[in-house]
Design an enzyme around this catalytic site. Structure first.
Site, PDB file in Angstrom:
ATOM      1  CE  LYS A  24      -3.979   1.964   2.497  1.00 14.24           C
ATOM      2  NZ  LYS A  24      -4.857   1.840   3.677  1.00 14.24           N
ATOM      3  CB  SER A  30      -8.185   3.601   2.654  1.00 18.49           C
ATOM      4  OG  SER A  30      -7.346   2.932   3.571  1.00 18.49           O
ATOM      5  CB  SER A  68      -8.566   0.931   5.561  1.00 17.88           C
ATOM      6  OG  SER A  68      -9.225   2.162   5.495  1.00 17.88           O
TER       7      SER A  68
END
Lengths: 95, 491, 480
Positions: free
Chosen positions: B77, B157, B181
């Protein structure tokens, strides 16, 4: 509490975010909607409750007073948008 | 691509010399190239990944492996700082930022010999649940509804992290979870998403969103892989004062799907008329399955569940407003010129941050400001205490709690509600877990009538990741969910 | 003078002292804290607030804060919280300062100061730990400000007094006393020139019997002289305003060290909304009873205790004791010299001759050209009558110049005093025999001639005869 334009601009000042005139309406609508949503907490009784700011149940870990200067001036300044003579440079500040 | 790989299966293939790291890395780089439309990656580390893969192959040849998983390509990420590789948090304000340091978690992956394919797209500063707030545009969900060609959100997210695993653009990925997330996008993409207990994984070097809630974790194809990956990334870090000193366990080695005699709680507050019938059905079926496998199912109550989301939307923005104050154009990142220092700050932050981030900074600034602090911030922290004690009570009665991961399956990008609060509701089942600091996992259970994955969430007490993985593994073993998205982007 | 100027007015003063913890590394990072290093050469990624960086607290700094608290007779809080104080500034990289707000590590305490009217207790409100900010240079370029983060993150102890001081002298005495305690404890080096100890002073004036006036805060005073001058100026300014029928605005002011004036920096209306909240990166700091006890036991003797001991053990006057204990190095020096010597003589020599030499050369006692051992040797020579006080002063000067020991100089210069009674007796006989006329006159009542005989005898001994013995002998002989 409701966000009007004035309080929103003041908030923007505090957060150092400029808010353009054409965004004010939508933003205040959004923020009011969020506030309305979180305001439902007011109905919960919490007089006898202690606040929790971190859920981890642990003593604060400490470190020894040892110097470790592995970051060089170059490392620290590497990403600086503006630098000169090993200083970070910003627009003139008058104190 | 032949079969889709897992950490476990690939480790065997590499060990048996059926495939080299360079081959498998090239394979994934090709997948990334052909899957560009999914917009999963902000940065692709093509060259570096291939060099690292070659090095791994050499280590294998000289029998000098860093771990069993040496040479396996993963995605990261874009919130983890990676030395020499752009780290943007999917924000314009960091779009030019190249750290000269490596986060503890990615460092650990490197020490295990894993290969980074690149940095995965996410919501800006991890604020969002659809991946739409990214400065680099939405990630597209590899899944599509049976009856529509419209593109779906991957969740957020960690949308890029979930979509990349689901679409075979990496074997497994790293995500972060502040209010759901990891679990919510895992649920939307038919992958396994694990949020460890707060403190189990170091936060050092991860761009902070809400410090008391943020926790890194893996997104994988299987529960076994989640255990493997957690073994690699977890453990105490003296650079993070909120890192737990509890010794880590060997989650994979000790994975034991036997749940006989365990008590599983079904919290009544998670029930809702608005829950899709198919999700409700999966939830019920899973409870039955656990019962069949020897667990006892108990109805429990978590009375303050409904207060979690509003409390979260005070606490997380409050912390974020302070955490994001460092993005001021002085030492790194975007600087927009101004007439004076304050003008420079205001322009930089106004142009550097997207709308959702600005909304949260403003709300966070507001709830901390003089005159509102007690009514909002302290109130929310008190609610957090109540939520935590709900779970403390519950775990006196049960070993684990079973809930849906999300109130719906993936929805169309075009249908994202314009009211931010409507979006916040995506996290309604996941947020309480962060507030209480507990571990939670989302596993795919079945697909709904539109052939979209339904995720279920398991929660255990703090630092009981082993138990969490055991129950999850039991379900996984029983149902052998094997649905994969049709790769429409290859057409 | 000041009292005259503000006659009819009460002065109320409260002080916040920022004392840099004497640590090798910073409060939350391992960067060094050396003074005067190259710009941005002592900055870690944490101090520069790079994304994802986290604070880890320095154990030594916690210990120093607690020790200081004990030295200030204060309550040590077993649980304290680190908060974020949020504001934007170019030399505040995080956009917040980690400080302690509602739950400081040290609570209420007090220090005692000497005033014209005797001892006075000044209340201490609290002591907390916080990060220092970086430094901005505004004079390097006409259009830009340069930022150096070397100081960013250095550990400070903020010590907040109660508004218990009523004159500039008391304010100075208070800061002196706190500085002295910290230096005795070794928790802060107290170097005001280098900014290791700074004071923010809150001043208000009111007519006796009236309610308190509006206060102004004068920031960042780094010498006793400036503290005094700033308070005097500020009190005058406020009195003038009120007497002109205007009101004092609550504001933060800066002291101009050149002009000796204060000027407004920001008013209450512009005051920051700091949005304090507990730092989620740091768990609450908890201290064990045993650990606190251990620190208490390690606390050295502090000025008040030493003073009492000096008065009891060496019979020093309160005034002399005060002068000597106000500085740790001085009291150590004194104690080195006084062992097995006459305390009165030692006090005179330390506070008199030694201090005047140090003053003249603008030196601190740590850098004294005369070591305590050397001064001791000199005093020994006085005590055993080898040299007179007057000679000793000469010797001391020579010691400063040459670095030689007292005995060596005495020998070299042949200064050694004649104390042998037989030798002096023959001198005296010589004088009396050579002046039979004067002896007669003296015996007939001209007492004044006594000095003449002493003078002649001393002249004859080239000044080396012990004057007391000379006196005694002449008296004896003439009365025969």
């Amino acid at each position: 509490m409701e966000f009007d334009k004035k309080s929103l601009l003041k908030l923007g000042k505090l957060a150092r975010i400029s808010i353009s005139e054409n965004k004010l309406n939508n933003l205040s609508k959004d923020l009011n909607s969020i506030l309305e949503f979180v305001d439902q907490l007011k109905e919960i009784k919490t007089d006898q409750v202690d606040p929790t700011s971190n859920s981890l149940n642990q003593k604060l870990e400490v470190r020894d007073d040892k110097v470790d200067n592995k970051n060089s001036t170059e490392d620290v300044l590497e990403n600086a948008p503006e630098k000169e003579m090993d200083f970070f440079v910003v627009p003139k500040v008058i104190e | 691509m032949r079969d889709s790989h897992t950490l476990k299966s690939l480790a065997v293939l590499l060990e048996n010399k059926k495939i080299s790291s360079k081959e498998v890395t090239s394979e994934y780089l090709k997948n990334i190239e052909s899957g560009k439309e999914l917009n999963c990656y902000n940065t692709i580390s093509q060259e570096k990944a291939l060099i690292d893969a070659e090095k791994s192959d050499e280590r294998r040849k000289s029998q000098n492996l860093r771990s069993k998983y040496d040479g396996i390509p993963i995605g990261i990420k874009d919130l983890f700082c990676t030395k020499g590789v752009a780290t943007t948090a999917s924000s314009r304000i960091l779009s030019n930022f190249i750290p000269n340091y490596e986060s503890t978690v990615t460092q650990k992956c490197g020490e295990a010999g894993m290969i980074s394919l690149g940095k995965l797209n996410c919501d800006e500063f991890a604020m969002g649940s659809t991946n739409k707030t990214s400065f680099f545009g939405s990630v597209k969900n590899p899944w599509k509804s049976l009856n529509s060609d419209n593109e779906l959100v991957p969740g957020g997210s960690s949308g890029g992290s979930a979509a990349a695993v689901s679409g075979d653009l990496c074997v497994a990925s790293l995500g972060t979870d502040t209010g759901g997330s990891i679990r919510q996008p895992a649920s939307f993409t038919g992958t396994v998403g694990l949020k460890p207990s707060y403190g189990r994984v170091s936060r050092w070097g991860i761009v902070a969103f809400a410090s008391s809630l943020d926790q890194a974790g893996p997104i994988t194809k299987t529960v076994e892989d989640a255990a493997i990956f957690l073994d690699i990334i977890s453990g105490h870090d003296e650079k993070d004062s909120t890192s737990s000193v509890n010794p880590k366990e060997n989650y994979y080695e000790n994975l034991n799907p036997d749940i006989k005699g365990m008590k599983i709680g079904i919290p009544k507050e998670f029930r809702s008329d608005k829950l899709p019938a198919s999700t409700q059905k999966s939830w019920d079926e899973c409870a039955d399955l656990l019962k069949t496998n020897g667990a006892e199912i108990l109805d429990i109550s978590l009375p303050h569940t409904m207060s979690a989301l509003p409390a979260y939307y005070i606490i997380a923005p409050a912390e974020a407003s302070s955490n994001l104050a460092r993005y001021d154009g002085v030492r790194y990142g975007l600087r927009v010129k101004g007439n004076d220092l304050i003008d420079m700050y205001e322009k930089t932050r106004s142009e550097g941050f997207g709308d959702e981030v600005k909304r949260r900074i403003l709300i966070g600034t507001y709830v901390l400001s003089s005159g509102y602090y007690d009514a909002y911030y302290i109130k929310a922290q008190k609610i957090r205490s109540l939520i935590k004690s709900d779970y403390v009570e519950a775990f006196k009665k049960v070993d684990a709690i079973l809930t849906p991961s999300t109130p719906s399956t993936a929805f169309e990008i075009a249908n994202e509600p314009s009211d931010p609060v409507q979006n916040y509701l995506n996290d309604i089942f996941t947020v309480p877990v962060n507030l209480a600091g507990l571990p939670g996992i989302s596993i795919p259970f079945a697909n709904d009538e539109n052939n979209l994955p339904i995720g279920l969430q398991l929660i255990t007490n703090s630092f009981e990741e082993q138990k969490l993985l055991n129950v999850a593994r039991n379900i996984e073993e029983t149902i052998s969910y094997s649905e994969t998205p049709e790769k429409w982007w290859l057409k | 003078m000041v009292a005259q100027m503000i006659e009819g007015w009460n002065l109320v003063i409260g002080i916040e002292i920022h004392a840099q913890v004497n640590s090798k590394s910073k409060l939350f990072s391992s960067s060094p804290t050396d003074f005067g290093s190259k710009p941005n050469s002592q900055v870690s990624l944490i101090d520069a607030a790079m994304p994802g960086m986290l604070p880890v607290i320095n154990k030594f700094c916690i210990e120093q804060a607690v020790k200081s608290g004990i030295g200030l007779n204060a309550k040590i809080n077993k649980k304290s919280i680190f908060d974020r104080k949020n504001y934007f500034y170019q030399d505040l990289p995080q956009g917040y300062q980690i400080s302690q707000y509602k739950d400081p590590i040290v609570g209420e305490g007090f220090v005692e100061i000497e005033t014209e009217n005797g001892q006075k207790k000044i209340g201490v409100e609290r002591l907390h730990l916080e990060q220092d900010a970086g430094k901005s240079l505004h004079d390097q370029d006409p259009n830009f400000t340069f930022v150096d983060l070397n100081r960013s993150g250095i550990a400070l102890m903020e010590i907040v007094s109660k508004p218990d001081m009523n004159s500039p002298e008391e304010a100075v005495e208070y800061v002196r006393k706190v500085r002295s305690i910290l230096r005795y404890l070794g928790t802060c080096d107290g170097n005001m020139e280098q900014g290791s100890l700074r004071a923010d002073v809150n001043v208000s004036v009111n007519k006796p019997g009236n309610e308190l006036g509006t206060r102004c805060e004068i920031k960042n005073l780094n010498s006793f002289k400036f503290i005094h001058a700033a308070i005097v100026y500020e009190a005058k300014r406020q009195i003038k305003l009120i007497e002109q029928g205007e009101s004092v605005n609550q504001e933060t002011r800066l002291f101009n060290t050149q002009s000796g004036e204060t000027r407004s920096m920001r008013s209450k209306e512009d005051a920051h909304d700091y949005r304090y909240f507990p730092d989620p990166d740091l768990l609450p700091l908890t201290l064990d009873d045993d650990w606190i006890k251990g620190l208490q036991d390690s606390i050295p003797e502090l000025p008040d205790q030493i003073k009492e001991r000096f008065i009891n053990e060496y019979f020093l006057s309160s005034y002399d004791a005060n002068i000597i204990v106000s500085d740790k190095a001085t009291s150590e020096y004194f104690e080195d010299v006084v062992k097995n010597r006459n305390p009165k003589l030692v006090t005179t020599w330390v506070t008199g001759e030694l201090f005047s030499i140090l003053n003249k050369k603008n030196l601190i006692i740590e850098d004294s050209p005369i070591t305590s051992k050397q001064l001791g040797e000199l005093i020994d020579n006085i005590e055993n009558g080898k040299i007179s006080n007057r000679q000793a002063k000469e010797v001391l000067e020579e010691m400063c110049e040459s670095g030689k020991g007292a005995s060596e100089i005495i020998d070299e210069k042949g200064l050694s005093q004649i104390s042998d009674e037989n030798e002096i007796e023959s001198l005296v006989d010589n004088v009396l025999n050579s002046n039979p006329e004067n002896v007669k006159k003296y015996k007939n009542g001209k007492d004044k001639l006594f000095g003449f005989f002493v003078g002649e005898a001393m002249k004859l001994s080239k000044g080396k005869a012990n004057p007391k013995i000379v006196n005694d002998l002449i008296k004896k002989k003439l009365s025969q």
